[in-house]
Design an enzyme around this catalytic site. Structure first.
Site, PDB file in Angstrom:
ATOM      1  N   SER A 236      -2.585  -5.038 -15.603  1.00  0.00           N
ATOM      2  CA  SER A 236      -1.571  -4.981 -16.658  1.00  0.00           C
ATOM      3  C   SER A 236      -2.022  -5.749 -17.901  1.00  0.00           C
ATOM      4  O   SER A 236      -2.941  -6.577 -17.842  1.00  0.00           O
ATOM      5  CB  SER A 236      -0.247  -5.553 -16.140  1.00  0.00           C
ATOM      6  OG  SER A 236      -0.301  -6.972 -16.111  1.00  0.00           O
TER       7      SER A 236
ATOM      8  N   ASN B  12      -1.937  -9.294 -17.141  1.00  0.00           N
ATOM      9  CA  ASN B  12      -2.858  -9.878 -16.153  1.00  0.00           C
ATOM     10  C   ASN B  12      -4.017 -10.661 -16.777  1.00  0.00           C
ATOM     11  O   ASN B  12      -4.720 -11.401 -16.082  1.00  0.00           O
ATOM     12  CB  ASN B  12      -3.403  -8.798 -15.196  1.00  0.00           C
ATOM     13  CG  ASN B  12      -2.376  -8.311 -14.186  1.00  0.00           C
ATOM     14  OD1 ASN B  12      -2.391  -7.151 -13.794  1.00  0.00           O
ATOM     15  ND2 ASN B  12      -1.472  -9.179 -13.734  1.00  0.00           N
TER      16      ASN B  12
ATOM     17  N   GLU C 154      13.270   7.443  -8.566  1.00  0.00           N
ATOM     18  CA  GLU C 154      13.744   6.816  -7.322  1.00  0.00           C
ATOM     19  C   GLU C 154      12.773   5.686  -6.961  1.00  0.00           C
ATOM     20  O   GLU C 154      11.556   5.869  -7.023  1.00  0.00           O
ATOM     21  CB  GLU C 154      13.766   7.845  -6.180  1.00  0.00           C
ATOM     22  CG  GLU C 154      14.685   9.019  -6.433  1.00  0.00           C
ATOM     23  CD  GLU C 154      16.151   8.620  -6.532  1.00  0.00           C
ATOM     24  OE1 GLU C 154      16.545   7.638  -5.864  1.00  0.00           O
ATOM     25  OE2 GLU C 154      16.897   9.280  -7.285  1.00  0.00           O
TER      26      GLU C 154
ATOM     27  N   ASP D  43       1.087  -4.408  -5.339  1.00  0.00           N
ATOM     28  CA  ASP D  43       1.224  -5.868  -5.461  1.00  0.00           C
ATOM     29  C   ASP D  43       1.069  -6.565  -4.108  1.00  0.00           C
ATOM     30  O   ASP D  43       1.408  -5.995  -3.068  1.00  0.00           O
ATOM     31  CB  ASP D  43       2.602  -6.186  -6.077  1.00  0.00           C
ATOM     32  CG  ASP D  43       2.652  -7.606  -6.639  1.00  0.00           C
ATOM     33  OD1 ASP D  43       1.587  -8.193  -6.920  1.00  0.00           O
ATOM     34  OD2 ASP D  43       3.775  -8.119  -6.797  1.00  0.00           O
TER      35      ASP D  43
ATOM     36  N   HIS E  23      -8.171  -8.568  -3.508  1.00  0.00           N
ATOM     37  CA  HIS E  23      -8.386  -7.428  -4.406  1.00  0.00           C
ATOM     38  C   HIS E  23      -9.376  -6.429  -3.807  1.00  0.00           C
ATOM     39  O   HIS E  23      -9.209  -5.218  -3.928  1.00  0.00           O
ATOM     40  CB  HIS E  23      -8.866  -7.906  -5.777  1.00  0.00           C
ATOM     41  CG  HIS E  23      -7.845  -8.737  -6.495  1.00  0.00           C
ATOM     42  ND1 HIS E  23      -6.527  -8.356  -6.597  1.00  0.00           N
ATOM     43  CD2 HIS E  23      -7.933  -9.940  -7.121  1.00  0.00           C
ATOM     44  CE1 HIS E  23      -5.848  -9.282  -7.273  1.00  0.00           C
ATOM     45  NE2 HIS E  23      -6.686 -10.258  -7.596  1.00  0.00           N
TER      46      HIS E  23
HETATM   47  C1  IPE Z   1       1.961  -6.020 -11.510  1.00  0.00           C
HETATM   48  O1  IPE Z   1       1.805  -7.054 -10.615  1.00  0.00           O
HETATM   49  C2  IPE Z   1       0.633  -5.581 -12.050  1.00  0.00           C
HETATM   50  C3  IPE Z   1      -0.243  -4.884 -11.112  1.00  0.00           C
HETATM   51  C4  IPE Z   1       0.040  -4.593  -9.868  1.00  0.00           C
HETATM   52  C5  IPE Z   1      -1.507  -4.465 -11.657  1.00  0.00           C
HETATM   53  P1  IPE Z   1       1.891  -8.574 -11.072  1.00  0.00           P
HETATM   54  O2  IPE Z   1       1.639  -9.383  -9.840  1.00  0.00           O
HETATM   55  O3  IPE Z   1       1.013  -8.821 -12.226  1.00  0.00           O
HETATM   56  O4  IPE Z   1       3.414  -8.704 -11.536  1.00  0.00           O
HETATM   57  P2  IPE Z   1       4.352  -9.971 -11.657  1.00  0.00           P
HETATM   58  O5  IPE Z   1       3.605 -11.018 -12.448  1.00  0.00           O
HETATM   59  O6  IPE Z   1       4.651 -10.437 -10.264  1.00  0.00           O
HETATM   60  O7  IPE Z   1       5.577  -9.470 -12.351  1.00  0.00           O
HETATM   61  C1  IPE Z   2      -1.728  -7.105  -7.367  1.00  0.00           C
HETATM   62  O1  IPE Z   2      -1.840  -8.180  -6.514  1.00  0.00           O
HETATM   63  C2  IPE Z   2      -3.049  -6.742  -7.985  1.00  0.00           C
HETATM   64  C3  IPE Z   2      -3.143  -7.051  -9.424  1.00  0.00           C
HETATM   65  C4  IPE Z   2      -2.203  -7.563 -10.158  1.00  0.00           C
HETATM   66  C5  IPE Z   2      -4.407  -6.759 -10.049  1.00  0.00           C
HETATM   67  P1  IPE Z   2      -1.626  -9.657  -7.039  1.00  0.00           P
HETATM   68  O2  IPE Z   2      -2.953 -10.204  -7.448  1.00  0.00           O
HETATM   69  O3  IPE Z   2      -0.568  -9.736  -8.062  1.00  0.00           O
HETATM   70  O4  IPE Z   2      -1.160 -10.376  -5.701  1.00  0.00           O
HETATM   71  P2  IPE Z   2      -0.005 -11.460  -5.542  1.00  0.00           P
HETATM   72  O5  IPE Z   2       1.233 -10.881  -6.154  1.00  0.00           O
HETATM   73  O6  IPE Z   2      -0.468 -12.671  -6.274  1.00  0.00           O
HETATM   74  O7  IPE Z   2       0.110 -11.656  -4.081  1.00  0.00           O
HETATM   75 MG    MG Z   3       1.444  -9.950  -7.962  1.00  0.00          MG
END
Ligand code: IPE
Ligand code: IPE
Ligand code: MG
Length: 239
Positions: A65, A68, A203, A20, A37
């Site tokens: 996810s 997403n 963990e 993330d 990304h």
């Molecule tokens: C979790 O991250 C999904 C992935 C890393 C693929 P998200 O950024 O989607 O999660 P939330 O929305 O902060 O819970």
């Molecule tokens: C995680 O990074 C990657 C995916 C969910 C695909 P994010 O895109 O959620 O990045 P933030 O959380 O917005 O910084």
């Molecule tokens: Mg995120």
């Protein structure tokens, strides 16, 4: 610590990572989220290669996810083409590191061309015997459990024969062991619908580092944190 020392202390068999912080990494630099990304994919390759070097058996990466899809169409489209392009182009990377690719998540809900690349990558790498890299794409843990329950019901099994083992085997990869270590980058401390069943005794390590900045040294340090934990599984040690 050197990789030899880390190995000697006992490795987690299964490491899962919530990668993330890509969007925030890009925003900090005045770049579009998609740039985060792209950089995140570079991190993912480094960490998977590091896991393979150590000899970790399973690394599961939360890649996309079931939630997403709520993101802007442009971002979703970019992620799908990134995944597709990576799987199509990186056979040599997997071969060099002896990595076998697996997938969890609802394959049927993905665009046809992404489905094809996932199936091809699985097939092309199925004989590699090093680390198994499980890509969670269109993955939601509740969705996986619901699909698993459907398989169990369809098999006609009697209620008294339903066991924890049977539930585990109904999930997307029947042989996938429980997660020993879960790492989440990006500062949030939640599971976001990742591997709920598999994380009963996991963990957790949470780090503020944004995923594109996460590197091999931090990964090794997080494994060391795991090695310092006292896993009791409900028992009283030495009793
Ligand atoms: C979790 O991250 C999904 C992935 C890393 C693929 P998200 O950024 O989607 O999660 P939330 O929305 O902060 O819970
Ligand atoms: C995680 O990074 C990657 C995916 C969910 C695909 P994010 O895109 O959620 O990045 P933030 O959380 O917005 O910084
Ligand atoms: Mg995120």
């Amino acid at each position: 610590m050197t990789s030899e020392e880390i190995i000697a202390r006992g490795l987690p068999e299964h490491v899962a990572i919530i990668m993330d912080g890509n969007g925030r990494w890009a925003k900090k630099r005045g770049l579009p989220r998609t740039a985060g990304h792209k950089e995140g994919l570079t991190s993912a390759k480094k960490i998977v290669a590091a896991a393979a070097k150590l000899g970790i058996k399973y690394v599961t990466l939360y890649t996309f996810s079931t939630e997403n899809w709520k993101r802007a169409q442009e971002e979703v489209g970019y992620l799908m083409s990134l995944i597709k392009g990576h799987l199509r182009a990186e056979f040599e990377f997997y071969k060099k590191n002896g990595i076998k690719v697996e997938h969890i998540g609802d394959l049927s809900g993905l665009p046809a061309d992404v489905q094809t690349e996932i199936l091809n990558a699985k097939k092309d790498t199925e004989h590699f015997t090093g680390t198994t890299c499980v890509l969670a794409i269109n993955y939601g843990s509740r969705d996986e459990i619901v699909r698993g329950i459907k398989k169990i019901v369809q098999s006609g099994v009697n209620a008294e024969n339903i066991s924890e083992e049977l539930v585990s085997k109904s999930l997307d990869i029947p042989s996938l062991p429980p997660v020993d270590l879960m790492i989440r980058t990006g500062g949030e401390e939640r599971l976001s619908n990742f591997l709920l069943w598999q994380c009963a005794y996991t963990e957790f390590v949470f780090t503020d580092t944004l995923w594109p900045d996460y590197n091999e040294n931090e990964f090794f340090a997080d494994i060391e944190k795991f090695q310092q934990r006292n896993r009791r599984f409900g028992a009283v040690p030495n009793s």
